[in-house]
Design a protein around this motif. Structure first.
Motif, short mmCIF file in Angstrom:
data_model
loop_
_atom_site.label_atom_id
_atom_site.label_comp_id
_atom_site.label_asym_id
_atom_site.label_seq_id
_atom_site.Cartn_x
_atom_site.Cartn_y
_atom_site.Cartn_z
N ILE A 53 -9.19 -4.30 -2.21
CA ILE A 53 -8.73 -3.03 -1.66
C ILE A 53 -8.19 -2.07 -2.73
O ILE A 53 -8.30 -0.86 -2.60
CB ILE A 53 -7.69 -3.25 -0.53
N MET A 54 -7.65 -2.60 -3.82
CA MET A 54 -7.10 -1.74 -4.88
C MET A 54 -8.00 -1.69 -6.13
O MET A 54 -7.64 -1.07 -7.13
CB MET A 54 -5.71 -2.24 -5.29
N LYS A 55 -9.15 -2.30 -6.07
CA LYS A 55 -10.02 -2.44 -7.24
C LYS A 55 -10.37 -1.11 -7.91
O LYS A 55 -10.46 -1.04 -9.14
CB LYS A 55 -11.31 -3.17 -6.83
N GLU A 56 -10.55 -0.07 -7.14
CA GLU A 56 -10.99 1.19 -7.71
C GLU A 56 -9.87 2.23 -7.84
O GLU A 56 -10.13 3.38 -8.17
CB GLU A 56 -12.15 1.75 -6.87
N GLU A 57 -8.65 1.80 -7.63
CA GLU A 57 -7.50 2.71 -7.75
C GLU A 57 -7.10 2.86 -9.21
O GLU A 57 -7.35 1.99 -10.04
CB GLU A 57 -6.31 2.20 -6.94
N GLN A 58 -6.43 3.96 -9.51
CA GLN A 58 -5.93 4.22 -10.86
C GLN A 58 -4.94 3.13 -11.26
O GLN A 58 -4.17 2.63 -10.43
CB GLN A 58 -5.24 5.58 -10.91
N HIS A 83 -5.99 -5.56 -10.00
CA HIS A 83 -6.24 -5.31 -8.57
C HIS A 83 -5.88 -6.49 -7.68
O HIS A 83 -5.61 -6.30 -6.51
CB HIS A 83 -7.69 -4.89 -8.34
N GLN A 84 -5.88 -7.70 -8.22
CA GLN A 84 -5.53 -8.83 -7.35
C GLN A 84 -4.03 -8.78 -7.02
O GLN A 84 -3.65 -9.02 -5.87
CB GLN A 84 -5.96 -10.17 -7.95
N MET A 85 -3.21 -8.46 -8.00
CA MET A 85 -1.76 -8.34 -7.74
C MET A 85 -1.45 -7.11 -6.92
O MET A 85 -0.68 -7.16 -5.96
CB MET A 85 -0.98 -8.27 -9.06
N SER A 86 -2.04 -5.97 -7.30
CA SER A 86 -1.75 -4.74 -6.58
C SER A 86 -2.33 -4.79 -5.17
O SER A 86 -1.75 -4.24 -4.23
CB SER A 86 -2.28 -3.52 -7.33
N GLY A 87 -3.45 -5.47 -5.01
CA GLY A 87 -4.04 -5.61 -3.68
C GLY A 87 -3.15 -6.40 -2.73
O GLY A 87 -2.93 -6.00 -1.58
#
Length: 190
Positions: A53-58, A83-87
């Motif tokens: 879900i966060m893979k393409e975020e800044q 992205h795994q942590m931020s997701g």
């Protein structure tokens, strides 16, 4: 229960078409593996949908979610695994998901970790074998996943670690610990 369609709609808006299709494919693969190995099918599917879900975020937004979640990035973590942590953080903070199994399946789907649960292994493996994946040895990975999650993971970890080393990149400590844990616990059983 979580609203599966709501999550599908969400990722369709926040991910590129390619990443959206990948997430749906990972969800399908996770569901298939969950059925095969006895993991919670619903949690596997939800984790698969939300894993990127966060893979393409800044990167600065990803770091903000990680910090808001009370964590800090590992110094050996490349930008490609933030992205795994931020997701997991986003799913907890914004979507209200409190289920530790789902959050950890998202949190460790790229690096793995020592002591992974069945659900974590299912999502980790599903990410490697999803229908959209096209890399050398993907068929070997799919074959291994049908006989043993641990064999599939060991194969993928060897590839990942070798690839990172050959490129002069750091290997995340969770990945090294996961590899060692599988060797310690599963290789000796053969």
């Amino acid at each position: 229960m979580y609203n599966t369609q709501q999550y599908i709609d969400l990722i369709s808006r926040c991910l590129s078409k390619k990443r959206f299709i990948h997430s749906l494919n990972v969800a399908d693969s996770a569901l298939e593996l969950a059925k095969k190995y006895g993991a919670d099918e619903y949690k596997a599917y939800i984790s698969g949908i939300l894993h990127d879900i966060m893979k393409e975020e800044q990167l600065n937004l990803q770091k903000m979610y990680i910090e808001r979640n009370g964590e800090s990035p590992n110094p050996y973590m490349s930008k490609s695994v933030y992205h795994q942590m931020s997701g997991a953080a986003y799913c907890r903070l914004e979507l209200g998901i409190e289920d530790k199994e789902i959050l950890n399946a998202i949190r460790y789907h790229t690096t793995g970790r020592r002591g992974m649960t069945l659900l974590e292994k299912v999502v980790y493996t599903a990410d490697f074998i999803s229908a959209d994946r096209q890399y050398p040895d993907v068929e070997m990975m799919r074959e291994k996943a049908q006989s043993s999650l641990e064999d599939a993971m060991l194969y993928s970890l060897k590839y990942t670690i070798s690839d990172l080393i050959s490129k002069g990149l750091p290997v995340h400590t969770d990945t090294v610990e996961c590899y060692n844990w599988i060797l310690e616990n599963y290789e000796k059983e053969k």
